[in-house]
Design a protein around this motif. Structure first.
Motif, mmCIF file in Angstrom:
data_model
loop_
_atom_site.group_PDB
_atom_site.id
_atom_site.type_symbol
_atom_site.label_atom_id
_atom_site.label_comp_id
_atom_site.label_asym_id
_atom_site.label_seq_id
_atom_site.Cartn_x
_atom_site.Cartn_y
_atom_site.Cartn_z
ATOM 1 N N LEU A 144 0.838 -1.202 0.000
ATOM 2 C CA LEU A 144 0.000 0.000 0.000
ATOM 3 C C LEU A 144 0.870 1.249 0.000
ATOM 4 C CD1 LEU A 144 -2.626 1.558 0.265
ATOM 5 C CD2 LEU A 144 -2.582 1.100 2.730
ATOM 6 N N ARG A 145 1.868 1.295 0.858
ATOM 7 C CA ARG A 145 2.742 2.476 0.917
ATOM 8 C C ARG A 145 3.476 2.678 -0.404
ATOM 9 N NH1 ARG A 145 8.002 3.398 1.632
ATOM 10 N NH2 ARG A 145 8.600 5.428 2.533
ATOM 11 N N ASP A 146 4.013 1.597 -0.971
ATOM 12 C CA ASP A 146 4.738 1.711 -2.239
ATOM 13 C C ASP A 146 3.798 2.121 -3.380
ATOM 14 O OD1 ASP A 146 6.905 0.921 -0.802
ATOM 15 O OD2 ASP A 146 7.127 -1.041 -1.734
ATOM 16 N N SER A 147 2.566 1.633 -3.356
ATOM 17 C CA SER A 147 1.605 1.991 -4.395
ATOM 18 C C SER A 147 1.251 3.471 -4.321
ATOM 19 C CB SER A 147 0.332 1.143 -4.253
ATOM 20 O OG SER A 147 0.609 -0.227 -4.437
ATOM 21 N N LEU A 148 1.131 3.993 -3.122
ATOM 22 C CA LEU A 148 0.850 5.420 -2.956
ATOM 23 C C LEU A 148 1.990 6.268 -3.508
ATOM 24 C CD1 LEU A 148 -0.635 5.244 0.646
ATOM 25 C CD2 LEU A 148 -1.869 6.028 -1.385
ATOM 26 N N LEU A 149 3.211 5.844 -3.240
ATOM 27 C CA LEU A 149 4.373 6.570 -3.768
ATOM 28 C C LEU A 149 4.438 6.463 -5.288
ATOM 29 C CD1 LEU A 149 7.041 5.532 -1.108
ATOM 30 C CD2 LEU A 149 6.156 7.836 -1.472
ATOM 31 N N GLN A 150 4.048 5.317 -5.812
ATOM 32 C CA GLN A 150 4.116 5.101 -7.257
ATOM 33 C C GLN A 150 3.105 5.978 -8.004
ATOM 34 O OE1 GLN A 150 6.135 3.429 -9.228
ATOM 35 N NE2 GLN A 150 4.958 3.885 -11.071
ATOM 36 N N VAL A 151 1.857 5.995 -7.551
ATOM 37 C CA VAL A 151 0.829 6.750 -8.276
ATOM 38 C C VAL A 151 1.070 8.254 -8.179
ATOM 39 C CG1 VAL A 151 -0.901 4.950 -8.012
ATOM 40 C CG2 VAL A 151 -0.781 6.777 -6.313
ATOM 41 N N GLY A 153 4.015 9.576 -8.209
ATOM 42 C CA GLY A 153 5.257 9.888 -8.911
ATOM 43 C C GLY A 153 6.415 10.181 -7.999
ATOM 44 N N ASP A 154 6.310 9.801 -6.729
ATOM 45 C CA ASP A 154 7.344 10.126 -5.741
ATOM 46 C C ASP A 154 8.295 8.967 -5.436
ATOM 47 O OD1 ASP A 154 6.289 12.687 -5.361
ATOM 48 O OD2 ASP A 154 4.864 11.976 -3.855
ATOM 49 N N LEU A 155 8.008 7.782 -5.938
ATOM 50 C CA LEU A 155 8.763 6.599 -5.533
ATOM 51 C C LEU A 155 10.232 6.709 -5.935
ATOM 52 C CD1 LEU A 155 8.590 3.796 -4.205
ATOM 53 C CD2 LEU A 155 8.095 2.853 -6.461
ATOM 54 N N ASN A 156 11.108 6.532 -4.955
ATOM 55 C CA ASN A 156 12.556 6.531 -5.165
ATOM 56 C C ASN A 156 12.995 5.081 -5.353
ATOM 57 O OD1 ASN A 156 15.326 6.702 -5.078
ATOM 58 N ND2 ASN A 156 15.442 7.853 -3.164
ATOM 59 N N LEU A 157 13.465 4.734 -6.537
ATOM 60 C CA LEU A 157 13.796 3.341 -6.866
ATOM 61 C C LEU A 157 15.239 2.974 -6.562
ATOM 62 C CD1 LEU A 157 11.871 3.029 -10.260
ATOM 63 C CD2 LEU A 157 11.194 2.131 -8.024
ATOM 64 N N LYS A 158 15.918 3.775 -5.771
ATOM 65 C CA LYS A 158 17.295 3.470 -5.406
ATOM 66 C C LYS A 158 17.367 2.098 -4.739
ATOM 67 C CE LYS A 158 21.032 4.940 -2.325
ATOM 68 N NZ LYS A 158 21.430 5.898 -1.269
ATOM 69 N N PRO A 187 16.887 11.851 5.421
ATOM 70 C CA PRO A 187 16.553 12.917 4.461
ATOM 71 C C PRO A 187 15.278 12.593 3.693
ATOM 72 C CG PRO A 187 18.897 12.406 4.376
ATOM 73 C CD PRO A 187 18.279 11.376 5.274
ATOM 74 N N ASP A 188 14.568 13.640 3.272
ATOM 75 C CA ASP A 188 13.263 13.471 2.622
ATOM 76 C C ASP A 188 13.340 12.539 1.424
ATOM 77 O OD1 ASP A 188 12.216 15.144 4.494
ATOM 78 O OD2 ASP A 188 12.206 16.924 3.213
ATOM 79 N N LYS A 189 14.383 12.661 0.617
ATOM 80 C CA LYS A 189 14.487 11.826 -0.578
ATOM 81 C C LYS A 189 14.600 10.353 -0.223
ATOM 82 C CE LYS A 189 17.044 11.357 -4.933
ATOM 83 N NZ LYS A 189 18.175 11.870 -5.747
ATOM 84 N N ASP A 190 15.344 10.040 0.832
ATOM 85 C CA ASP A 190 15.497 8.643 1.254
ATOM 86 C C ASP A 190 14.190 8.081 1.796
ATOM 87 O OD1 ASP A 190 18.122 8.606 0.506
ATOM 88 O OD2 ASP A 190 18.910 9.043 2.504
ATOM 89 N N GLN A 191 13.352 8.920 2.367
ATOM 90 C CA GLN A 191 12.085 8.448 2.920
ATOM 91 C C GLN A 191 11.085 8.044 1.839
ATOM 92 O OE1 GLN A 191 10.288 10.608 6.187
ATOM 93 N NE2 GLN A 191 12.200 11.672 6.626
ATOM 94 N N LEU A 192 11.414 8.346 0.590
ATOM 95 C CA LEU A 192 10.533 7.978 -0.522
ATOM 96 C C LEU A 192 10.936 6.659 -1.163
ATOM 97 C CD1 LEU A 192 10.190 11.481 -2.222
ATOM 98 C CD2 LEU A 192 8.659 10.414 -0.557
ATOM 99 N N ARG A 193 11.852 5.945 -0.530
ATOM 100 C CA ARG A 193 12.282 4.653 -1.065
ATOM 101 C C ARG A 193 11.243 3.583 -0.750
ATOM 102 N NH1 ARG A 193 18.067 3.083 0.788
ATOM 103 N NH2 ARG A 193 17.936 1.791 -1.073
#
Length: 323
Positions: A144-151, A153-158, A187-193
Motif C-alpha cells: 500500500l505504501r509503495d503503491s501510494l508513492l508510485q501513483v 510519482g514520488d517513488l525513489n527506486l534506489k 533525508p526526505d528523498k530517502d524516505q521515498l524509497r
C-alpha cells in the motif's frame, strides 16, 4: 512421497543406509546440511517455498499453515498442484521468477472476484477452497505504501544501502527520554524509497504500517492478520503521508493537463489504471467544482480541489483492495 527423515545430529563421511540422501556427501556439517535441504530427493524444501509464493500471490496458501508442514499442519487443498509446482520449481533451477510468472499467467490467477454463478458456487464451497473465484484482499502495508508513492510519482527506486527512518509525529516518541537519539528521520528523498528499506524496530513500529497489520519483528509471522478497523480509515483520511501523496499527484496533473476535466480523467487512469465511466467522471467533476468553490478565497484553489479528488480516489476500495 513423504519427506525423508531428518538428518542425524552427527555426520559421517561413510555411507549411512538409514539416510540414503546423505550417502556419498562428504564435508563439514553445515555443507552437508545445506546439500541435504536442497537435494532433489527431499521435496519438503521446494513445497514450502512454492506454497509461500502461492500464498503471497493468491492471498492464501495451498497449505494454510505455511510455518508448519508437519503432522499438525493443515491438509493441502490441492496436493497434486503443490507437488507439480514444487517439481517445476526444482526443474526450473529454483528460479522464483519463473514460478511467479507461471502462476500470474494462469487462468486461476486472472480470475475476477465476482462469478456469474456466485450464489450456487458459494453454497457448495463457501470458503473458496476450490479457487472458483479470486479472493478479495487488501494490500499489505508495504504494498500500500509503495503503491501510494508510485501513483504520486514520488517513488525513489534506489537499490541497496542503509535502511531509512521515516518521519514520525512527536506524540509517537512520547515516553523516550532522548527523543532525538531514539529516532532521527532520514533525508526526505530517502524516505521515498520502497518499504523494504524502511527500518523496523521491535519496540517502535511505524503507526501507519501498524494500522494495516504490519507484523512485529519479535517473532516469525507466516500468516499476517487481515483486519478491517476504524483506525485504517482514519489513517487514510488524516495521515500527512497520504495528504502529501494526493497533493503531489495533483501538482503533476496540473502541470501535464491544462483542462480540469483532462486532469481528473487522468487522475482516474493514474490511480486505477483505467478510464472513468461517464457517471464517475460526472461525479468527480461535481465534487471538484464544489471543492474549488470552497477554496475560492485561496490562491491555490485548483490545486486544493484536485488534491481532494486524488484523496477521495486513493481512499476507495478499488485502490485499497486487490480483486
Amino acid at each position: 512421497p513423504p519427506p525423508p527423515p531428518p538428518p542425524p545430529p552427527i555426520f559421517f563421511s561413510t555411507p549411512n543406509p538409514a539416510y540414503p540422501i546423505l550417502s556419498g556427501l562428504v564435508g563439514s556439517e553445515m555443507c552437508i546440511r545445506d546439500r541435504y535441504i536442497t537435494h532433489t530427493d527431499n521435496p519438503l524444501t521446494s513445497r514450502v517455498i512454492v506454497n509461500r509464493i502461492w500464498q503471497h500471490l493468491m492471498g492464501k496458501g495451498i497449505v494454510t499453515t505455511p510455518n508448519n508442514f508437519g503432522f499438525k499442519s493443515a491438509s493441502p487443498t490441492h496436493p497434486e498442484l503443490l507437488d507439480w509446482l514444487a517439481s517445476e520449481f526444482v526443474e526450473g533451477g529454483w528460479s522464483m521468477k519463473k514460478i511467479i510468472k507461471m502462476i500470474v499467467m494462469s487462468e486461476t490467477y486472472k480470475q475476477s472476484s465476482t462469478h456469474p454463478n456466485n450464489m450456487e458456487c458459494a453454497q457448495i464451497d463457501p470458503d473458496n477452497r476450490l479457487l472458483w473465484k479470486r479472493n478479495i484482499r487488501r494490500m499489505d502495508a508495504e504494498v500500500l505504501r509503495d503503491s501510494l508513492l508510485q501513483v504520486s510519482g514520488d517513488l525513489n527506486l534506489k537499490k541497496g544501502g542503509e535502511s531509512f527512518y521515516p518521519s514520525l509525529a512527536p506524540e509517537v516518541l512520547e515516553g523516550f527520554s532522548r527523543k532525538s537519539s531514539a529516532w532521527t528521520p532520514s533525508p526526505d528523498k530517502d524516505q521515498l524509497r520502497r518499504s523494504i528499506y524502511m527500518i523496523s524496530k521491535r519496540h517502535l513500529l511505524i503507526p501507519f504500517m501498524k494500522a494495516f497489520d504490519f507484523p512485529s519483528s519479535e517473532k516469525p509471522c507466516g500468516n499476517r492478520n487481515r483486519t478491517t478497523v476504524v483506525s485504517q480509515s482514519l489513517a487514510m483520511l488524516n495521515n500527512q503521508f497520504i495528504h502529501s501523496r494526493s497533493s503531489n499527484l495533483a501538482r503533476v496533473l496540473i502541470q501535464e493537463h491544462g483542462e480540469d476535466e483532462d486532469a481528473i480523467f487522468n487522475a482516474w487512469k493514474q490511480i486505477f489504471s483505467r478510464e472513468p465511466k461517464p457517471h464517475e467522471l460526472e461525479a468527480s467533476l461535481k465534487h471538484y467544482r464544489k471543492q474549488q468553490s470552497y477554496f475560492s478565497e485561496k490562491d491555490n484553489s485548483r490545486l486544493l480541489a484536485l488534491s481532494s479528488i486524488c484523496h477521495v480516489l486513493i481512499n476507495s476500495n478499488e485502490f485499497l483492495y486487490i480483486d
